[in-house]
Design a protein around this motif. Structure first.
Motif: not given
Length: 463
Positions: A119-135
């Protein structure tokens, strides 16, 4: 700071990190107070003009600043859901990846990779996705993007899929785990982490040892690194800044106070660390106690100045470790202290000017981490020490690669040998100590932060 929704000119140089160069606190009257950060990355990035720094909102003040669109040019702060950020930052980055790379697990009982981890790993993926989208949104055509550290290990691969035109680098500020330890992770997670970093054109590390460990993991799990190049950039101390800052009036005031606490004619053993599990503060205190046991002639003649600034106190294991540091320091003082001699001067309130004052007073610097990506304290103390200092250095610190020849090198688990090294350091002849300290300072400032950052940028654009 750039609002998440405000269109901005496309940048040619971008940096992504969990913590940004500015943080906000909300005053009682509702106004926002902005505080600039320090550190090698902040200093290094000042060398570049056309840049955007993408970072996370870390507290209520940061989140309010994002909501208000508070303007800090060149910074885009992401208001990621607080629960997602907590899972990604504390649950995965600091409680799994940090422990893997620093070899910190008590393996008979941990780690346990269960449904909660997933469950926490899914959050880590979402957190990384937010950075990738912004970049992807902020970057101009063919821009260079430098992604920082274990918090954002998935970003390069995600960003590559969104913007194949970009030059992407990833830099690891931590050690990298050896293959056998890295494979404590579930197989699919270990592979996902490696492929995430291999989305970069270039993956870089603080020492050759950490780079080789990464290469070994890639070879073992994936058969190689594909098109990704691997480089080494050993971040150094900012010598000019340290020399200037260490002679300002507030540092002189802290020196006077410390001298009074130490007492006249006594030598000093100095350490300055966060109460991070990997820093090995407790064993350092045990080694100091072993010195006083084995060499009673040092009783009343030396003081251990130990600055242990609380870190990650929202995690129970870190709170417990901080309390253990206090307990052991108190035990040493109770066992050996006298009316006019306090063997350990312990401070747990972060104070940069006081740290610099301790650097200047240091006869011996103790840097004994279990494992450390670099450790800038080892490089900073010889630069600042007024009389030159002897360095007792763990062979598990990244700095050992550059400083080992002029340091007294120890196994961080061997308390008895560390006590012997402390005695050798305290009895080192003045001319030898000064010569070693000078060479340590030269080596420690060879790649100051701005040059360190520009070297990475040039290598990324060239390769």
């Amino acid at each position: 700071m750039v609002s998440e929704h405000a269109p901005q000119p496309a940048a040619q140089v971008l940096v992504a990190s969990n913590r940004g160069p500015v943080s906000y606190t909300l005053r009682d009257d509702g106004s926002l107070d902005a505080k600039r950060g320090g550190g090698g990355l902040v200093s290094g990035l000042s060398a570049v003009d056309d840049k955007v720094w993408v970072c996370a909102a870390l507290g209520d003040g940061d989140r309010e600043a994002v909501r208000r669109g508070a303007a800090e040019p060149g910074v885009r702060m992401l208001d990621i859901d607080a629960d997602v950020h907590a899972d990604a930052y504390n649950g995965i980055a600091n409680s799994v990846l940090w422990f893997i790379h620093h070899l910190l697990y008590q393996t008979p009982v941990e780690p346990v990779f269960d449904a909660e981890f997933r469950r926490q790993w899914a959050s880590y993926e979402a957190y990384n996705r937010a950075f990738a989208d912004a970049l992807a949104e902020e970057a101009g055509p063919g821009a260079a993007v430098l992604v920082q550290d274990y918090h954002l290990a998935l970003v390069p691969g995600m960003l590559r899929a969104l913007r194949p035109d970009l030059r992407i680098g990833h830099f690891s500020h931590t050690p990298w785990a050896p293959v056998d330890y890295f494979r404590l992770l579930p197989d699919d997670i270990a592979e996902q982490l490696l492929r995430g970093i291999l989305g970069a054109d270039r993956a870089a590390f603080l020492t050759r040892r950490w780079a080789d460990a990464f290469l070994a993991c890639c070879t073992d799990l994936l058969g190689g690194t594909g098109r990704t190049r691997v480089g080494v950039h050993g971040l150094g101390a900012d010598g000019d800044f340290l020399r200037r800052r260490s002679h300002e009036p507030d540092v002189d005031e802290r020196m006077a106070a410390l001298r009074e606490q130490v007492g006249p004619g006594r030598k000093t053993i100095v350490r300055v660390d966060r109460t991070e599990l990997s820093k090995n503060i407790v064993r350092g205190l045990h080694a100091y106690r072993a010195l006083l046991d084995a060499r009673p002639e040092w009783r009343g003649r030396v003081v251990h100045i130990a600055f242990a600034y609380p870190s990650r106190q929202d995690l129970a294991v870190y709170r417990e470790y901080t309390e253990e540091v206090r307990r052991v320091a108190d035990d040493v003082n109770e066992a050996y202290g006298t009316a006019d001699w306090t063997p350990v001067v312990l401070h747990v309130e972060d104070d940069f000017a006081r740290s610099l004052a301790a650097y200047r007073l240091a006869d011996v610097a103790l840097v004994n981490p279990i494992r450390d990506g670099m450790n800038l304290v080892a490089k900073e103390v010889p630069v600042v020490s007024d009389e030159g200092c002897a360095l007792v250095l763990s062979r598990e610190a990244g700095a050992y690669e550059e400083l080992g020849e002029d340091a007294l090198v120890v196994n961080p688990y061997d308390v008895s040998a560390t006590a012997v090294a402390l005695h050798e350091a305290l009895t080192m002849a003045g001319d030898e100590r000064a010569d070693r300290s000078r060479r340590l300072a030269e080596a420690g400032t060879a790649l100051p932060p701005q040059r360190w950052f520009l070297d990475q940028l040039e290598a990324l654009r060239r390769e």
